[in-house]
Design a protein around this motif. Structure first.
Motif, PDB file in Angstrom:
ATOM      1  N   LEU A  21       0.822  -1.194   0.000  1.00 56.63           N
ATOM      2  CA  LEU A  21       0.000   0.000   0.000  1.00 56.63           C
ATOM      3  C   LEU A  21       0.862   1.251   0.000  1.00 56.63           C
ATOM      4  O   LEU A  21       0.554   2.240  -0.662  1.00 56.63           O
ATOM      5  CB  LEU A  21      -0.931  -0.008   1.214  1.00 56.63           C
ATOM      6  N   ASP A  22       1.984   1.210   0.717  1.00 58.71           N
ATOM      7  CA  ASP A  22       2.874   2.365   0.754  1.00 58.71           C
ATOM      8  C   ASP A  22       3.486   2.637  -0.618  1.00 58.71           C
ATOM      9  O   ASP A  22       3.627   3.796  -1.026  1.00 58.71           O
ATOM     10  CB  ASP A  22       3.985   2.154   1.786  1.00 58.71           C
ATOM     11  N   GLU A  23       3.843   1.594  -1.362  1.00 59.75           N
ATOM     12  CA  GLU A  23       4.416   1.774  -2.694  1.00 59.75           C
ATOM     13  C   GLU A  23       3.387   2.366  -3.655  1.00 59.75           C
ATOM     14  O   GLU A  23       3.712   3.210  -4.500  1.00 59.75           O
ATOM     15  CB  GLU A  23       4.926   0.447  -3.237  1.00 59.75           C
ATOM     16  N   LEU A  24       2.129   1.914  -3.521  1.00 61.60           N
ATOM     17  CA  LEU A  24       1.084   2.437  -4.388  1.00 61.60           C
ATOM     18  C   LEU A  24       0.823   3.916  -4.096  1.00 61.60           C
ATOM     19  O   LEU A  24       0.634   4.725  -5.006  1.00 61.60           O
ATOM     20  CB  LEU A  24      -0.201   1.635  -4.221  1.00 61.60           C
ATOM     21  N   LYS A  28       1.377   7.151  -6.573  1.00 62.99           N
ATOM     22  CA  LYS A  28       0.271   8.052  -6.843  1.00 62.99           C
ATOM     23  C   LYS A  28       0.704   9.498  -6.635  1.00 62.99           C
ATOM     24  O   LYS A  28       0.375  10.372  -7.414  1.00 62.99           O
ATOM     25  CB  LYS A  28      -0.900   7.712  -5.923  1.00 62.99           C
ATOM     26  N   ASP A  29       1.465   9.743  -5.571  1.00 64.53           N
ATOM     27  CA  ASP A  29       1.934  11.095  -5.293  1.00 64.53           C
ATOM     28  C   ASP A  29       2.931  11.571  -6.345  1.00 64.53           C
ATOM     29  O   ASP A  29       2.970  12.743  -6.687  1.00 64.53           O
ATOM     30  CB  ASP A  29       2.574  11.169  -3.902  1.00 64.53           C
ATOM     31  N   GLN A  30       3.732  10.663  -6.874  1.00 61.50           N
ATOM     32  CA  GLN A  30       4.715  11.049  -7.875  1.00 61.50           C
ATOM     33  C   GLN A  30       4.052  11.364  -9.214  1.00 61.50           C
ATOM     34  O   GLN A  30       4.556  12.175  -9.983  1.00 61.50           O
ATOM     35  CB  GLN A  30       5.745   9.930  -8.069  1.00 61.50           C
ATOM     36  N   SER A  31       2.914  10.706  -9.484  1.00 64.14           N
ATOM     37  CA  SER A  31       2.263  10.923 -10.768  1.00 64.14           C
ATOM     38  C   SER A  31       1.557  12.275 -10.821  1.00 64.14           C
ATOM     39  O   SER A  31       1.277  12.794 -11.885  1.00 64.14           O
ATOM     40  CB  SER A  31       1.253   9.811 -11.049  1.00 64.14           C
ATOM     41  N   ARG A  32       1.274  12.865  -9.667  1.00 56.09           N
ATOM     42  CA  ARG A  32       0.644  14.182  -9.636  1.00 56.09           C
ATOM     43  C   ARG A  32       1.692  15.263  -9.814  1.00 56.09           C
ATOM     44  O   ARG A  32       2.794  15.175  -9.313  1.00 56.09           O
ATOM     45  CB  ARG A  32      -0.075  14.404  -8.312  1.00 56.09           C
TER      46      ARG A  32
END
Length: 100
Positions: A21-24, A28-32
């Motif tokens: 879950l932490d990797e996901l 997600k934060d990097q894609s923003r």
């Protein structure tokens, strides 16, 4: 070779990567990005605000008088054809949409 799409899929456990879950969340934060895509044509003048002063504008609308086979609904105040008239006990002219 034909593929039967209705048959259950067989997955190889070695091929399936289980992300934590932490990797996901990190992905997600990097894609923003903080950059907003704004076109140069989008200026403050192109947006119409609610309640804007339209007193200088002239609108031309062709008004067609109500025909003999039409009625005005006493609930929604729209003009409908007589075939849309609902049967009401109190004698008011109400359309099928408002009566339903």
């Amino acid at each position: 070779m034909t593929t039967d799409y209705d048959s259950p899929r067989k997955t190889d456990p070695d091929e399936v990567a289980e992300d934590s879950l932490d990797e996901l969340k990190a992905g997600k934060d990097q894609s923003r990005s903080a950059v907003v895509d704004v076109e140069e044509a989008d200026t403050a003048e192109s947006f119409e605000l609610p309640g804007a002063d339209l007193s200088g504008e002239e609108f031309t609308v062709r008004v067609i008088p109500k025909r003999a086979d039409e009625f005005t609904c006493t609930s929604c105040f729209l003009v409908h054809h007589r075939s849309r008239l609902a049967d009401t006990a109190d004698g008011q002219m109400i359309c099928l949409d408002c009566a339903g």
